[in-house]
Design a protein around this motif. Structure first.
Motif, short mmCIF file in Angstrom:
data_model
loop_
_atom_site.label_atom_id
_atom_site.label_comp_id
_atom_site.label_asym_id
_atom_site.label_seq_id
_atom_site.Cartn_x
_atom_site.Cartn_y
_atom_site.Cartn_z
N GLU A 270 43.65 52.03 55.57
CA GLU A 270 44.50 53.18 55.87
C GLU A 270 45.42 52.85 57.03
O GLU A 270 44.99 52.28 58.03
N PRO A 271 46.70 53.17 56.91
CA PRO A 271 47.60 52.92 58.05
C PRO A 271 47.26 53.86 59.20
O PRO A 271 46.66 54.92 58.99
N PRO A 272 47.60 53.49 60.41
CA PRO A 272 47.32 54.38 61.54
C PRO A 272 48.15 55.66 61.45
O PRO A 272 49.22 55.67 60.83
N LYS A 273 47.62 56.71 62.05
CA LYS A 273 48.41 57.94 62.13
C LYS A 273 49.65 57.69 62.97
O LYS A 273 49.62 56.95 63.97
N ILE B 96 49.22 52.97 68.04
CA ILE B 96 49.88 52.62 66.78
C ILE B 96 50.23 51.14 66.76
O ILE B 96 49.99 50.43 65.77
N ARG B 97 50.76 50.66 67.86
CA ARG B 97 51.17 49.25 67.94
C ARG B 97 49.98 48.31 67.75
O ARG B 97 50.07 47.33 67.02
N ALA C 265 51.99 59.48 80.07
CA ALA C 265 50.92 60.12 79.29
C ALA C 265 51.12 59.94 77.79
O ALA C 265 50.15 60.05 77.01
N ALA C 266 52.34 59.69 77.36
CA ALA C 266 52.62 59.50 75.93
C ALA C 266 52.43 58.06 75.48
O ALA C 266 52.29 57.80 74.28
N LEU C 267 52.43 57.12 76.41
CA LEU C 267 52.36 55.71 76.05
C LEU C 267 51.09 55.32 75.30
O LEU C 267 51.15 54.50 74.38
N PRO C 268 49.90 55.86 75.66
CA PRO C 268 48.69 55.45 74.92
C PRO C 268 48.76 55.70 73.42
O PRO C 268 48.24 54.90 72.63
N VAL D 189 54.30 54.12 58.39
CA VAL D 189 53.91 54.82 59.61
C VAL D 189 55.17 55.45 60.20
O VAL D 189 56.19 54.77 60.35
N VAL D 190 55.09 56.73 60.51
CA VAL D 190 56.26 57.44 61.00
C VAL D 190 56.05 57.85 62.46
O VAL D 190 55.01 58.44 62.81
#
Length: 358
Positions: free
Chosen positions: A51-54, A33-34, A25-28, A152-153
């Motif tokens: 703008e960089p992705p969140k 981001i990738r 569930a966390a992979l999407p 991106v963090v």
């Protein structure tokens, strides 16, 4: 290009990891981001940089696979990235601030942030945890400038952002940093009932005697299983002093007996250790007697602290627990320590050590 889901499935098929719906569930979010980072950037003299992705703030109980997912993400990136334990990163920042101030730089945060953002596009932090006021007072300005520079963090944590630096001194000054994190990062909880380190240790031998090539090989195998070969230094701060654990990863630490019991450490030091470590591998416990009475006393204190904290202990020793301390002052009192060492080898202890998402 393989998706993170495909890479994850391949690792499940090879037996490297066990399938976990919470991890899937966390992979999407990581794939989002990738994909955003992989898009070509149209450049022009008057064109504003996109703008960089969140980023992603992935939090949840220990051993749920947060660090493994982050490593999977970083390994699959084509962008310059750095994966580092958050505590180690902050130690570097403090050291660089000290150096720059000695060189006459009044405000070192800006050049430090520029140096970091020039080197990488993605910062992947393991175990974001802020307990030190010196960290709390600088992370806001540091991260603000990193985000402004387009970094991106992605970070893992055992705490939801609102609980960072909980009950800390002057916490009201820290709250804007929490708002910044929630603005620049997607906050996602990894909800899983399984601690995968417990799976790895379930039924495994955790106390080895005597200390020889076989016991060292067995402990090396457990270390590799628990850390996947990734390690960093963990520095603990106790009343103005620093205690270094040079081998650490994701709640698992490895040390020699004399690293923890041969130095002038006390209950406060061991309590700090237990607060930060869920699995301790303690190697080369010697025969104890009046000849090393002080080391034996510290060992008793260490075991008492680990026992009360529910820490999982993996150890190699010169003898089985009942035969470690058979003569000299304190040998009678050591019977309780031997009993605790026996209890900490049981399967029930593993369930206690990893239970309830602690």
């Amino acid at each position: 290009m393989e998706t993170l889901h495909q890479i994850y499935d391949a690792r499940v098929a090879s037996g490297q990891i066990k399938r976990d719906d919470a991890q899937l569930a966390a992979l999407p979010e990581l794939e989002r981001i990738r994909e955003e980072l992989a898009k070509p950037v149209k450049r022009g003299f008057f064109r504003k940089a996109p703008e960089p992705p969140k980023g992603l703030y992935l939090w949840g109980g220990v051993g749920r696979g947060k660090s493994m997912l982050m490593d999977l993400f970083v390994d699959a990136l084509d962008e310059p990235a750095r994966r580092v334990h958050f505590h180690a990163f902050m130690q570097e920042i403090h050291s660089e601030m000290h150096r720059l101030r000695n060189d006459g730089v009044e405000d070192p945060i800006k050049p430090i942030a520029k140096s970091v953002s020039d080197a990488v596009r993605v910062l992947a932090f393991d175990e974001m945890q802020i307990t030190d006021i010196t960290d709390a007072m600088i992370v806001g300005r540091l991260f603000e400038q990193l985000f402004e520079a387009g970094c991106v963090v992605v970070t893992t944590s055992n705490r939801i952002p609102d609980e960072l630096y909980k009950d800390g001194l002057n916490r009201q000054l820290f709250l804007p940093f929490i708002d910044l994190l929630k603005d620049k990062m997607v906050v996602k909880e990894l909800v899983s009932e399984r601690d995968h380190r417990q799976d790895r240790l379930q039924g495994a031998q955790v106390y080895f005697t005597p200390v020889n090539s076989d016991s060292r090989a067995a402990i090396n195998a457990l270390w590799e299983e628990l850390t996947h070969g990734v390690e960093e230094t963990l520095t603990l701060h106790v009343k103005g002093r620093e205690i270094e654990l040079p081998r650490y990863h994701n709640g698992v630490a490895r040390a020699k007996f004399f690293d923890l019991c041969g130095k002038m450490l006390g209950p406060g030091d061991y309590l700090k250790l237990a607060e930060n470590v869920r699995v301790l591998i303690l190697e080369d416990i010697p025969q104890l007697s009046r000849r090393n009475f002080n080391e034996a006393k510290r060992f008793v204190t260490l075991i008492d602290t680990l026992y009360e904290a529910g820490t999982c202990l993996i150890a190699s020793a010169a003898a089985r627990p009942e035969m470690l301390y058979v003569e000299g002052t304190g040998s009678f009192e050591f019977e309780r320590t031997a009993s605790r060492l026996r209890e900490m080898q049981s399967a029930d202890w593993g369930a206690k050590a990893f239970g309830d998402g602690a």
